[in-house]
Write a protein that holds these residues in place. Structure first.
Motif, PDB file in Angstrom:
ATOM      1  N   ALA A   1      37.248  32.483  39.623  1.00  0.00           N
ATOM      2  CA  ALA A   1      38.335  32.149  40.547  1.00  0.00           C
ATOM      3  C   ALA A   1      39.491  31.499  39.797  1.00  0.00           C
ATOM      4  O   ALA A   1      40.669  31.784  40.077  1.00  0.00           O
ATOM      5  CB  ALA A   1      37.815  31.230  41.651  1.00  0.00           C
ATOM      6  N   ASP A   2      39.184  30.629  38.834  1.00  0.00           N
ATOM      7  CA  ASP A   2      40.242  29.993  38.049  1.00  0.00           C
ATOM      8  C   ASP A   2      40.984  31.019  37.202  1.00  0.00           C
ATOM      9  O   ASP A   2      42.209  30.956  37.054  1.00  0.00           O
ATOM     10  CB  ASP A   2      39.638  28.912  37.154  1.00  0.00           C
ATOM     11  N   VAL A   3      40.232  31.965  36.619  1.00  0.00           N
ATOM     12  CA  VAL A   3      40.865  33.009  35.820  1.00  0.00           C
ATOM     13  C   VAL A   3      41.787  33.847  36.694  1.00  0.00           C
ATOM     14  O   VAL A   3      42.937  34.155  36.311  1.00  0.00           O
ATOM     15  CB  VAL A   3      39.797  33.903  35.155  1.00  0.00           C
ATOM     16  N   ALA A   4      41.304  34.210  37.869  1.00  0.00           N
ATOM     17  CA  ALA A   4      42.129  35.017  38.773  1.00  0.00           C
ATOM     18  C   ALA A   4      43.393  34.264  39.176  1.00  0.00           C
ATOM     19  O   ALA A   4      44.482  34.846  39.271  1.00  0.00           O
ATOM     20  CB  ALA A   4      41.314  35.399  40.006  1.00  0.00           C
ATOM     21  N   GLU A   5      43.280  32.962  39.419  1.00  0.00           N
ATOM     22  CA  GLU A   5      44.449  32.183  39.827  1.00  0.00           C
ATOM     23  C   GLU A   5      45.484  32.122  38.705  1.00  0.00           C
ATOM     24  O   GLU A   5      46.696  32.207  38.966  1.00  0.00           O
ATOM     25  CB  GLU A   5      44.000  30.770  40.212  1.00  0.00           C
ATOM     26  N   ARG A   6      45.046  31.978  37.481  1.00  0.00           N
ATOM     27  CA  ARG A   6      46.003  31.942  36.375  1.00  0.00           C
ATOM     28  C   ARG A   6      46.736  33.273  36.243  1.00  0.00           C
ATOM     29  O   ARG A   6      47.932  33.309  35.940  1.00  0.00           O
ATOM     30  CB  ARG A   6      45.283  31.596  35.065  1.00  0.00           C
ATOM     31  N   VAL A   7      46.019  34.380  36.463  1.00  0.00           N
ATOM     32  CA  VAL A   7      46.666  35.685  36.390  1.00  0.00           C
ATOM     33  C   VAL A   7      47.641  35.865  37.551  1.00  0.00           C
ATOM     34  O   VAL A   7      48.711  36.480  37.398  1.00  0.00           O
ATOM     35  CB  VAL A   7      45.598  36.808  36.369  1.00  0.00           C
ATOM     36  N   ARG A   8      47.304  35.324  38.724  1.00  0.00           N
ATOM     37  CA  ARG A   8      48.244  35.390  39.867  1.00  0.00           C
ATOM     38  C   ARG A   8      49.556  34.688  39.522  1.00  0.00           C
ATOM     39  O   ARG A   8      50.638  35.136  39.887  1.00  0.00           O
ATOM     40  CB  ARG A   8      47.613  34.750  41.103  1.00  0.00           C
ATOM     41  N   ARG A   9      49.442  33.575  38.823  1.00  0.00           N
ATOM     42  CA  ARG A   9      50.654  32.844  38.445  1.00  0.00           C
ATOM     43  C   ARG A   9      51.513  33.647  37.480  1.00  0.00           C
ATOM     44  O   ARG A   9      52.701  33.379  37.350  1.00  0.00           O
ATOM     45  CB  ARG A   9      50.278  31.508  37.815  1.00  0.00           C
ATOM     46  N   ALA A  10      50.858  34.603  36.789  1.00  0.00           N
ATOM     47  CA  ALA A  10      51.621  35.460  35.881  1.00  0.00           C
ATOM     48  C   ALA A  10      52.374  36.545  36.625  1.00  0.00           C
ATOM     49  O   ALA A  10      53.132  37.302  36.003  1.00  0.00           O
ATOM     50  CB  ALA A  10      50.685  36.095  34.858  1.00  0.00           C
ATOM     51  N   GLY A  11      52.202  36.635  37.952  1.00  0.00           N
ATOM     52  CA  GLY A  11      52.961  37.578  38.745  1.00  0.00           C
ATOM     53  C   GLY A  11      52.179  38.749  39.272  1.00  0.00           C
ATOM     54  O   GLY A  11      52.749  39.632  39.929  1.00  0.00           O
ATOM     55  N   LEU A  12      50.888  38.829  39.000  1.00  0.00           N
ATOM     56  CA  LEU A  12      50.067  39.936  39.502  1.00  0.00           C
ATOM     57  C   LEU A  12      49.338  39.523  40.771  1.00  0.00           C
ATOM     58  O   LEU A  12      48.966  38.357  40.934  1.00  0.00           O
ATOM     59  CB  LEU A  12      49.030  40.368  38.448  1.00  0.00           C
ATOM     60  N   ARG A  13      49.168  40.484  41.649  1.00  0.00           N
ATOM     61  CA  ARG A  13      48.309  40.272  42.812  1.00  0.00           C
ATOM     62  C   ARG A  13      46.868  40.536  42.387  1.00  0.00           C
ATOM     63  O   ARG A  13      46.547  41.628  41.940  1.00  0.00           O
ATOM     64  CB  ARG A  13      48.708  41.199  43.944  1.00  0.00           C
ATOM     65  N   VAL A  14      46.034  39.561  42.524  1.00  0.00           N
ATOM     66  CA  VAL A  14      44.639  39.670  42.083  1.00  0.00           C
ATOM     67  C   VAL A  14      43.733  39.584  43.294  1.00  0.00           C
ATOM     68  O   VAL A  14      43.804  38.624  44.077  1.00  0.00           O
ATOM     69  CB  VAL A  14      44.275  38.563  41.077  1.00  0.00           C
ATOM     70  N   GLU A  15      42.911  40.593  43.449  1.00  0.00           N
ATOM     71  CA  GLU A  15      41.918  40.622  44.521  1.00  0.00           C
ATOM     72  C   GLU A  15      40.545  40.404  43.886  1.00  0.00           C
ATOM     73  O   GLU A  15      40.071  41.235  43.107  1.00  0.00           O
ATOM     74  CB  GLU A  15      41.956  41.962  45.260  1.00  0.00           C
ATOM     75  N   LEU A  16      39.939  39.284  44.195  1.00  0.00           N
ATOM     76  CA  LEU A  16      38.633  38.945  43.635  1.00  0.00           C
ATOM     77  C   LEU A  16      37.579  39.070  44.716  1.00  0.00           C
ATOM     78  O   LEU A  16      37.617  38.362  45.735  1.00  0.00           O
ATOM     79  CB  LEU A  16      38.647  37.527  43.074  1.00  0.00           C
ATOM     80  N   GLU A  17      36.631  39.971  44.496  1.00  0.00           N
ATOM     81  CA  GLU A  17      35.505  40.149  45.412  1.00  0.00           C
ATOM     82  C   GLU A  17      34.237  39.718  44.687  1.00  0.00           C
ATOM     83  O   GLU A  17      33.660  40.458  43.885  1.00  0.00           O
ATOM     84  CB  GLU A  17      35.395  41.610  45.841  1.00  0.00           C
ATOM     85  N   LEU A  18      33.843  38.494  44.940  1.00  0.00           N
ATOM     86  CA  LEU A  18      32.635  37.935  44.334  1.00  0.00           C
ATOM     87  C   LEU A  18      31.591  37.831  45.434  1.00  0.00           C
ATOM     88  O   LEU A  18      31.630  36.934  46.268  1.00  0.00           O
ATOM     89  CB  LEU A  18      32.922  36.574  43.719  1.00  0.00           C
ATOM     90  N   ALA A  19      30.690  38.807  45.450  1.00  0.00           N
ATOM     91  CA  ALA A  19      29.756  38.926  46.567  1.00  0.00           C
ATOM     92  C   ALA A  19      28.859  37.706  46.669  1.00  0.00           C
ATOM     93  O   ALA A  19      28.458  37.104  45.660  1.00  0.00           O
ATOM     94  CB  ALA A  19      28.912  40.183  46.397  1.00  0.00           C
ATOM     95  N   ASP A  20      28.557  37.340  47.928  1.00  0.00           N
ATOM     96  CA  ASP A  20      27.596  36.262  48.166  1.00  0.00           C
ATOM     97  C   ASP A  20      26.179  36.782  47.952  1.00  0.00           C
ATOM     98  O   ASP A  20      25.916  37.979  48.001  1.00  0.00           O
ATOM     99  CB  ASP A  20      27.740  35.732  49.592  1.00  0.00           C
ATOM    100  N   GLY A  21      25.285  35.880  47.757  1.00  0.00           N
ATOM    101  CA  GLY A  21      23.881  36.260  47.633  1.00  0.00           C
ATOM    102  C   GLY A  21      23.541  36.968  46.342  1.00  0.00           C
ATOM    103  O   GLY A  21      22.677  37.845  46.318  1.00  0.00           O
TER     104      GLY A  21
END
Length: 395
Positions: free
Chosen positions: A260-280
């Motif tokens: 999630a932190d990695v995805a957030e840093r990439v979002r700040r770079a201007g990309l839309r990041v969709e992270l699907e981290l399945a539960d269970g």
């Protein structure tokens, strides 16, 4: 045993010719003493024959069968013309049989033994004498055979030790190479990701610093966050290098929770990041978590640096005993040739590292153009068990 060891250590540095000459002198002395103490007053040439029975001994280690036969002629003549003057234990005969058994080929050894035994039986005047002569010859032959066997065993053990040493050196070199490759992957993944984000934000910051100060601040915050994260991860790697007691695996390793932190840093770079981290997902081995994290991180780095995409999707889910990781973007992708498949796509050092990380977990990772050649797709399947089944992932 101790006396024998001391004797071997004292004689180890002596020339073989010195030792064999000493044996020849002893053998000649025994033969001369037997002639001298015989009841018959033998002429001088009998003494000469007694001495000549030992003449071949100094060269016995290099003796051919012909030389050994020629060297035994004086003893044969002495046995015929002065049988009673032969020593009770002829040292030259014992040493000769020892030499035959130790150094000659199997066919020569057994042929000489057969001839000598027949000669002992025929050339001796009494059954007791024949038996004693046979035992003397066979005894020398047995001793030589034992030494021959021990020497062959020593050669086999030396060869095995040499091969074991080569295997150990090869395994050590392979372990060093694997460790260097592992550290290179860690350094590449850490620095490439952080530096890519920092460069993009550093380039964008000056452009908006006046028109959109808030965005400029976010860009600088992203640079700082990426730098701090890189420093933390570099300390992990350098800590292992500095500490000789550290284990092979870096600890603590990044895991799925940090995506999630990695995805957030990439979002700040201007990309839309969709992270699907399945539960269970259940219990995921630490090495699989670390591999999945690094695969996603490197895939995002490639997207930021090369794709020109504005959207990237990350999907991590469990399929039975396999962890599936898929990263896809909508960038310009790469041309898909008619004879090139996703599995055949070579890529750069980062994609090689992705495959190596997946393989280290017993899995498989592939990279290449997305569906219809649009965008770019990285997919990996990492077994969650010790013997998970690895399946091929299509593009």
């Amino acid at each position: 045993m101790e006396r024998a060891a001391r004797w071997r250590s004292r004689t180890a540095g002596l020339s073989p010719y010195v030792l064999d000459t000493f044996l020849a002198v002893c053998s000649a002395a025994v033969s001369v003493w037997a002639v001298y103490n015989d009841d018959t007053d033998w002429p001088w040439w009998v003494y000469l024959l007694a001495v000549s029975t030992a003449l071949f001994l100094p060269w016995r280690r290099r003796a051919s069968l012909l030389l050994l036969i020629v060297g035994s002629l004086p003893s044969l003549v002495l046995s015929v013309v002065a049988h009673s003057a032969n020593p009770q234990v002829p040292l030259y005969a014992v040493i000769g049989m020892y030499t035959v058994a130790e150094r000659f080929s199997d066919r020569q050894r057994w042929a000489v033994l057969a001839v000598v035994v027949v000669a002992n039986v025929i050339g001796t005047h009494s059954p007791n004498g024949a038996l004693f002569s046979v035992l003397t010859s066979v005894g020398g032959f047995v001793c030589g055979s034992l030494v021959r066997t021990q020497r062959q065993l020593a050669l086999v053990q030396a060869e095995r030790a040499r091969e074991a040493g080569e295997r150990t050196a090869s395994e050590a070199a392979r372990a060093v190479a694997e460790e260097r490759a592992r550290i290179a992957r860690e350094m590449h993944d850490i620095l490439a990701h952080a530096v890519s984000l920092m460069v993009i934000q550093a380039e964008a910051g000056p452009l908006v610093v006046r028109s959109n100060p808030d965005r400029a601040v976010r860009a600088f915050d992203t640079i700082a966050d990426a730098g701090r994260d890189a420093m933390v991860q570099l300390r992990r790697v350098l800590g292992v290098l500095k500490d000789p007691e550290a284990g092979r695996e870096l600890a603590p390793q990044p895991g799925l929770a940090e995506l999630a932190d990695v995805a957030e840093r990439v979002r700040r770079a201007g990309l839309r990041v969709e992270l699907e981290l399945a539960d269970g997902l259940g219990a995921v081995p630490a090495d699989v978590e670390a591999a999945a994290y690094r695969i996603v991180q490197e895939a995002l780095t490639n997207t930021v640096k090369h794709s020109g995409a504005d959207r990237v999707a990350i999907r991590v889910r469990r399929a039975g005993e396999v962890l599936e990781v898929v990263v896809s973007d909508n960038g310009r992708g790469v041309p898909l040739a008619a004879d090139r498949t996703v599995s055949g796509w070579s890529g750069g050092r980062g994609l090689v590292g992705i495959r190596e990380r997946a393989a280290a977990c017993g899995g498989r990772a592939e990279a290449g153009p997305g569906p219809a050649g649009e965008g770019f797709l990285v997919s990996a399947r990492l077994p969650l068990g010790a013997a998970g089944v690895v399946e091929r992932v299509g593009g």
